[in-house]
Design a protein around this motif. Structure first.
Motif, short mmCIF file in Angstrom:
data_model
loop_
_atom_site.label_atom_id
_atom_site.label_comp_id
_atom_site.label_asym_id
_atom_site.label_seq_id
_atom_site.Cartn_x
_atom_site.Cartn_y
_atom_site.Cartn_z
N TYR A 44 46.51 30.95 29.56
CA TYR A 44 45.27 31.51 30.40
C TYR A 44 44.87 32.87 30.03
O TYR A 44 43.64 33.00 30.23
N GLY A 45 45.59 33.84 29.73
CA GLY A 45 45.43 35.22 29.56
C GLY A 45 44.34 35.12 28.29
O GLY A 45 43.53 35.97 28.22
N GLN A 46 44.86 34.68 27.27
CA GLN A 46 44.14 34.58 25.80
C GLN A 46 42.52 33.99 26.15
O GLN A 46 41.74 34.31 25.56
N ARG A 47 42.23 33.08 27.30
CA ARG A 47 41.05 32.63 27.61
C ARG A 47 40.17 33.32 28.60
O ARG A 47 39.22 32.72 28.99
N ALA A 48 40.76 34.47 29.22
CA ALA A 48 40.12 35.08 30.31
C ALA A 48 38.90 35.70 29.89
O ALA A 48 38.16 36.01 30.85
N GLY A 49 38.33 35.52 28.63
CA GLY A 49 36.78 36.09 28.53
C GLY A 49 35.94 34.95 28.93
O GLY A 49 34.84 35.29 28.99
N ALA A 50 36.32 33.80 29.21
CA ALA A 50 35.42 32.83 29.91
C ALA A 50 34.90 33.89 31.19
O ALA A 50 35.52 34.35 31.64
N GLY A 51 33.55 33.21 31.52
CA GLY A 51 32.88 33.66 32.56
C GLY A 51 33.94 33.11 33.99
O GLY A 51 34.18 33.88 34.98
N LEU A 52 34.30 31.84 33.70
CA LEU A 52 35.08 31.37 34.85
C LEU A 52 36.12 30.57 34.25
O LEU A 52 35.86 29.81 33.27
N ILE A 53 37.62 30.70 34.48
CA ILE A 53 38.58 29.70 34.37
C ILE A 53 38.75 28.65 35.50
O ILE A 53 38.86 29.18 36.54
N ILE A 54 38.61 27.43 35.03
CA ILE A 54 39.20 26.32 36.28
C ILE A 54 40.32 25.98 35.72
O ILE A 54 40.46 25.17 34.98
N ALA A 55 41.47 26.29 36.65
CA ALA A 55 42.81 25.94 36.01
C ALA A 55 42.77 24.39 36.15
O ALA A 55 42.21 23.81 36.75
N GLU A 56 43.91 24.05 35.30
CA GLU A 56 44.04 22.50 35.18
C GLU A 56 44.36 21.98 36.46
O GLU A 56 45.00 22.49 37.42
N ALA A 57 43.92 20.56 36.55
CA ALA A 57 44.15 19.90 37.80
C ALA A 57 45.55 19.87 38.09
O ALA A 57 46.61 19.66 37.50
N GLU A 92 43.22 40.84 32.64
CA GLU A 92 42.37 40.91 31.57
C GLU A 92 40.58 40.65 31.85
O GLU A 92 39.75 40.59 31.31
N GLY A 93 40.40 40.82 33.36
CA GLY A 93 38.93 40.99 33.78
C GLY A 93 38.35 39.81 34.31
O GLY A 93 37.32 39.54 34.36
N GLY A 94 39.13 38.65 34.23
CA GLY A 94 38.64 37.21 34.41
C GLY A 94 38.82 36.65 35.70
O GLY A 94 39.16 37.43 36.74
N THR A 95 38.14 35.52 36.05
CA THR A 95 37.92 34.99 37.39
C THR A 95 38.66 33.56 37.25
O THR A 95 38.30 32.92 36.13
N ILE A 96 39.43 33.18 38.21
CA ILE A 96 40.19 31.69 38.01
C ILE A 96 40.14 31.03 39.27
O ILE A 96 40.70 31.56 40.35
N PHE A 97 39.79 29.78 39.40
CA PHE A 97 39.79 28.84 40.35
C PHE A 97 40.67 27.85 40.03
O PHE A 97 41.08 27.48 39.00
N LEU A 98 41.48 27.37 40.99
CA LEU A 98 42.49 26.25 41.05
C LEU A 98 41.78 24.94 41.27
O LEU A 98 41.26 24.65 42.48
N GLN A 99 41.92 23.77 40.58
CA GLN A 99 41.47 22.57 40.87
C GLN A 99 42.57 21.77 41.74
O GLN A 99 43.73 21.61 40.98
N LEU A 100 42.36 21.39 42.80
CA LEU A 100 43.17 20.45 43.75
C LEU A 100 42.94 19.10 43.56
O LEU A 100 41.98 18.40 43.34
N TRP A 101 44.16 18.31 43.23
CA TRP A 101 44.25 16.94 42.85
C TRP A 101 45.21 16.06 43.48
O TRP A 101 46.35 16.46 43.74
N HIS A 102 44.72 14.87 43.73
CA HIS A 102 45.39 13.74 44.04
C HIS A 102 44.89 12.75 43.28
O HIS A 102 43.73 12.23 43.39
N VAL A 103 45.93 11.83 42.56
CA VAL A 103 45.20 10.95 41.66
C VAL A 103 45.06 9.52 42.15
O VAL A 103 44.62 8.66 41.67
N GLY A 104 45.65 9.31 43.57
CA GLY A 104 45.69 8.00 44.10
C GLY A 104 46.28 6.91 43.21
O GLY A 104 47.39 7.14 42.99
N ARG A 105 45.65 5.96 43.05
CA ARG A 105 46.15 4.75 42.31
C ARG A 105 46.67 4.99 41.05
O ARG A 105 47.26 4.06 40.21
#
Length: 367
Positions: A44-57, A92-105
């Motif tokens: 994730y640190g390598q990719r912090a140049g993105a305007g926003l990182i949405i972390a994996e589900a 690294e100066g980045g912004t990161i959100f976490l994607q909240l996940w429930h797969v259900g069936r």
């Protein structure tokens, strides 16, 4: 003159350094306790140049898991592992959100507490094949229909996951209501045949989504909450007869929430009206359809290249564009897009599972 992708953009509470977003990318590399590995800090640190990182589900509970070695956010160990990632991205100066996940069936009994059946709005098996813990495949099982009391427990799991994401240092959270997972299963008539307050009319089928959103609003400000939808998704779910009736209702209600952003996955090569293959046409995208009644920021995903990304931003249909596979292979993708440099070729064989190979060993562009 600046490239449109490199100019900053206001997304909710944050000014993003550019309009290139790292999409949430399932990599199946967590530890045996479903905590992120040390390698993920570098990744994730390598990719912090993105305007926003949405972390994996990231599953909100054990019940929410459906794939091997995907991370959770429901134990102290998982929270601590994610803290190292958010610290690195912020360093690294980045912004990161976490994607909240429930797969259900879209799960299997091997992942469930006490090896019970996966849960869903209705006892209808999904089309396709589950990933088992050893990465083999099997037909999806017929799930167990959730009771109303159990639905309320899942809402509480989302609330606690939102609290845990804040403790882990994330800048915000994205509610995963796309890709045939639990919240989409409730939305769509092909997977929801309930006759109670969570089934039938679209207002009822959308009830769980808005209950989840409302409970997360008790933890996070609306300017730090996002939501992902995939109106025409047919992977892991049967085609929906009238997706517009569902998603127009949802998006019009979401407009009042003024979220940080709405994340829309476009099935851009398929005409949802008849399933025929069509040439990419930005004016047939769902983000164009909603642009008259949804005025908060929109992030769009779906295999976009630089030219198509610039087009939808210039037309005002999207605020920023999320890139997936190319962010797996190209840690400095934002730099390359802005400077007309080709991304690295990706190796599909290393997308899921494994260690550093195909994860942290892709090269940066050498200036």
């Amino acid at each position: 003159m600046s490239n449109i992708l490199e100019t900053p953009i206001q997304i909710g509470a944050y000014t993003l350094r550019n309009k290139v977003v790292m999409a949430p990318l399932t990599r199946m590399r967590s530890t045996g306790n479903f905590a992120q590995p040390e390698l993920a800090v570098e990744y994730y640190g390598q990719r912090a140049g993105a305007g926003l990182i949405i972390a994996e589900a990231t599953q909100i509970s054990q019940q929410g898991q459906g794939y091997p070695n995907t991370p959770g956010i429901y134990t102290d160990e998982q929270i601590e592992a994610y803290k190292k990632i958010t610290d690195k991205v912020h360093e690294e100066g980045g912004t990161i959100f976490l994607q909240l996940w429930h797969v259900g069936r879209l799960s299997f009994k091997d992942y469930q507490p006490n090896n019970s059946l996966p849960v869903a709005p209705s006892a209808l098996a999904a089309p396709g094949h589950a990933y088992l813990p050893d990465f083999s495949r099997a037909d999806y099982e017929t799930p167990r229909e959730l009771t109303v009391a159990e639905i309320k427990e899942i809402v509480e799991d989302y609330r606690q996951a939102a609290i845990n994401a804040k403790e882990a240092g994330f800048d915000g959270v994205e509610i995963h209501a796309a890709n045939a997972y639990l919240l989409e299963q409730f939305l769509k008539t092909v997977s929801n045949q309930r006759t109670d307050e969570y089934g039938g009319a679209v207002e009822n089928r959308a009830r769980l989504l808005f209950e989840v959103l409302d409970t997360i609003l008790t933890v996070w400000d609306n300017s730090k909450i996002a939501l992902r939808i995939s109106p025409f998704n047919v992977s892991g779910i049967a085609p929906e007869p009238d997706p517009y009736s569902i998603y127009d209702y949802v998006v019009k209600r979401l407009a009042d929430y003024k979220l940080a952003y709405l994340h829309v996955i476009e099935n851009k090569e398929i005409d949802p009206g008849n399933g025929a293959t069509v040439t990419f046409d930005t004016d047939k995208l769902y983000i164009k359809h909603i642009s008259d009644f949804y005025t908060s920021p929109v992030i769009v995903a779906g295999g976009f290249d630089k030219d198509k990304a610039e087009t939808v931003i210039e037309k005002g249909y999207a605020s920023a564009v999320a890139f997936g596979k190319n962010y797996i292979s190209t840690p400095d993708l934002a730099y390359r897009l802005v400077n007309d440099l080709e991304p690295n070729a990706f190796d599909r064989a290393t997308f899921y599972g494994g260690g550093a190979k195909g994860y942290t060993d892709y090269p940066f562009y050498k200036v």
